[in-house]
Design a protein around this motif. Structure first.
Motif, PDB file in Angstrom:
ATOM      1  N   UNK A   1       0.836  -1.188   0.000  1.00  0.00           N
ATOM      2  CA  UNK A   1       0.000   0.000   0.000  1.00  0.00           C
ATOM      3  C   UNK A   1       0.873   1.241   0.000  1.00  0.00           C
ATOM      4  N   UNK A   2       0.365   2.306  -0.581  1.00  0.00           N
ATOM      5  CA  UNK A   2       1.138   3.533  -0.555  1.00  0.00           C
ATOM      6  C   UNK A   2       0.915   4.276   0.755  1.00  0.00           C
ATOM      7  N   UNK A   3       1.760   5.279   1.011  1.00  0.00           N
ATOM      8  CA  UNK A   3       1.694   6.002   2.285  1.00  0.00           C
ATOM      9  C   UNK A   3       0.363   6.705   2.482  1.00  0.00           C
ATOM     10  N   UNK A   4      -0.256   7.177   1.406  1.00  0.00           N
ATOM     11  CA  UNK A   4      -1.521   7.890   1.532  1.00  0.00           C
ATOM     12  C   UNK A   4      -2.614   6.982   2.092  1.00  0.00           C
ATOM     13  N   UNK A   5      -2.509   5.673   1.879  1.00  0.00           N
ATOM     14  CA  UNK A   5      -3.518   4.739   2.365  1.00  0.00           C
ATOM     15  C   UNK A   5      -3.257   4.304   3.806  1.00  0.00           C
ATOM     16  N   UNK A   6      -2.100   4.675   4.349  1.00  0.00           N
ATOM     17  CA  UNK A   6      -1.769   4.295   5.717  1.00  0.00           C
ATOM     18  C   UNK A   6      -2.742   4.947   6.680  1.00  0.00           C
ATOM     19  N   UNK A   7      -3.232   4.168   7.616  1.00  0.00           N
ATOM     20  CA  UNK A   7      -4.119   4.712   8.634  1.00  0.00           C
ATOM     21  C   UNK A   7      -3.411   4.668   9.969  1.00  0.00           C
ATOM     22  N   UNK A   8      -3.227   5.827  10.550  1.00  0.00           N
ATOM     23  CA  UNK A   8      -2.498   5.978  11.800  1.00  0.00           C
ATOM     24  C   UNK A   8      -3.458   6.366  12.907  1.00  0.00           C
ATOM     25  N   UNK A   9      -3.187   5.875  14.097  1.00  0.00           N
ATOM     26  CA  UNK A   9      -3.999   6.233  15.259  1.00  0.00           C
ATOM     27  C   UNK A   9      -3.088   6.521  16.441  1.00  0.00           C
ATOM     28  N   UNK A  10      -3.605   7.267  17.382  1.00  0.00           N
ATOM     29  CA  UNK A  10      -2.911   7.472  18.642  1.00  0.00           C
ATOM     30  C   UNK A  10      -3.854   7.113  19.775  1.00  0.00           C
ATOM     31  N   UNK A  11      -3.313   6.430  20.768  1.00  0.00           N
ATOM     32  CA  UNK A  11      -4.054   6.109  21.978  1.00  0.00           C
ATOM     33  C   UNK A  11      -3.576   7.047  23.077  1.00  0.00           C
ATOM     34  N   UNK A  12      -4.504   7.752  23.691  1.00  0.00           N
ATOM     35  CA  UNK A  12      -4.203   8.581  24.851  1.00  0.00           C
ATOM     36  C   UNK A  12      -4.379   7.677  26.068  1.00  0.00           C
ATOM     37  N   UNK A  13      -3.360   7.586  26.891  1.00  0.00           N
ATOM     38  CA  UNK A  13      -3.322   6.593  27.967  1.00  0.00           C
ATOM     39  C   UNK A  13      -3.070   7.271  29.304  1.00  0.00           C
ATOM     40  N   UNK A  14      -3.741   6.800  30.330  1.00  0.00           N
ATOM     41  CA  UNK A  14      -3.528   7.279  31.698  1.00  0.00           C
ATOM     42  C   UNK A  14      -2.996   6.116  32.518  1.00  0.00           C
ATOM     43  N   UNK A  15      -1.868   6.338  33.189  1.00  0.00           N
ATOM     44  CA  UNK A  15      -1.320   5.390  34.147  1.00  0.00           C
ATOM     45  C   UNK A  15      -1.589   6.000  35.516  1.00  0.00           C
ATOM     46  N   UNK A  16      -2.488   5.377  36.283  1.00  0.00           N
ATOM     47  CA  UNK A  16      -2.963   5.964  37.544  1.00  0.00           C
ATOM     48  C   UNK A  16      -1.888   6.000  38.626  1.00  0.00           C
ATOM     49  N   UNK A  17      -1.128   4.943  38.742  1.00  0.00           N
ATOM     50  CA  UNK A  17      -0.075   4.819  39.752  1.00  0.00           C
ATOM     51  C   UNK A  17       1.167   4.251  39.061  1.00  0.00           C
ATOM     52  N   UNK A  18       2.356   4.535  39.572  1.00  0.00           N
ATOM     53  CA  UNK A  18       3.546   3.934  38.964  1.00  0.00           C
ATOM     54  C   UNK A  18       3.389   2.415  38.879  1.00  0.00           C
ATOM     55  N   UNK A  19       3.836   1.858  37.768  1.00  0.00           N
ATOM     56  CA  UNK A  19       3.672   0.428  37.555  1.00  0.00           C
ATOM     57  C   UNK A  19       4.911  -0.139  36.860  1.00  0.00           C
ATOM     58  N   UNK A  20       5.287  -1.349  37.235  1.00  0.00           N
ATOM     59  CA  UNK A  20       6.389  -2.064  36.588  1.00  0.00           C
ATOM     60  C   UNK A  20       5.762  -3.103  35.669  1.00  0.00           C
ATOM     61  N   UNK A  21       6.193  -3.098  34.413  1.00  0.00           N
ATOM     62  CA  UNK A  21       5.591  -3.981  33.408  1.00  0.00           C
ATOM     63  C   UNK A  21       6.691  -4.696  32.631  1.00  0.00           C
ATOM     64  N   UNK A  22       6.516  -6.004  32.449  1.00  0.00           N
ATOM     65  CA  UNK A  22       7.372  -6.751  31.527  1.00  0.00           C
ATOM     66  C   UNK A  22       6.738  -6.598  30.150  1.00  0.00           C
ATOM     67  N   UNK A  23       7.477  -5.993  29.240  1.00  0.00           N
ATOM     68  CA  UNK A  23       6.993  -5.706  27.890  1.00  0.00           C
ATOM     69  C   UNK A  23       7.580  -6.733  26.939  1.00  0.00           C
ATOM     70  N   UNK A  24       6.998  -7.915  26.940  1.00  0.00           N
ATOM     71  CA  UNK A  24       7.457  -8.984  26.052  1.00  0.00           C
ATOM     72  C   UNK A  24       8.959  -9.166  26.112  1.00  0.00           C
TER      73      UNK A  24
END
Length: 127
Positions: free
Chosen positions: A1-24
């Protein structure tokens, strides 16, 4: 697909308290409380991709899945763009806390597709 067909999104995220996460395979990271913004894209059916991110139960696959699965982490909004993912990401303010988060296959020089807003506006400035 060409760049014009690319669909981009952004997620606005709230982290309520500090958190430790294993990211894969990326490793384990500490995420301070606050607002984050994640930039992603889907070549086909972006609404299904966004719905998947918002689902409470899913197989953890993408880096963002691990963060969203952590306690006290929630998506508070979504934005959509016609511009390519990396263009939108590079126009977005914020601090990079986890290098390569969501950008391990990026060829445009993005060091991360997750940014901590930490009091910054964070939203893309549109012309």
């Amino acid at each position: 697909m060409n760049e014009a067909a690319t669909t981009t999104y952004q997620l606005l995220i709230r982290v309520a308290e500090p958190v430790r996460v294993r990211v894969g395979r990326l490793g384990q990271f500490d995420f301070p409380a606050g607002r984050y913004i994640y930039t992603g894209s889907a070549q086909r059916n972006p609404e299904a991709r966004i719905a998947r991110h918002l689902a409470a139960s899913k197989r953890l696959h993408w880096h963002i899945d691990y963060l969203l699965d952590a306690p006290g982490v929630a998506v508070t909004g979504t934005l959509r763009f016609g511009e390519p993912e990396c263009v939108v990401n590079q126009m977005t303010a914020g601090r990079i806390l986890v290098p390569r988060f969501g950008s391990s296959d990026c060829r445009a020089g993005c060091s991360s597709h997750l940014k901590w807003l930490d009091g910054e506006a964070g939203l893309v400035s549109r012309p």
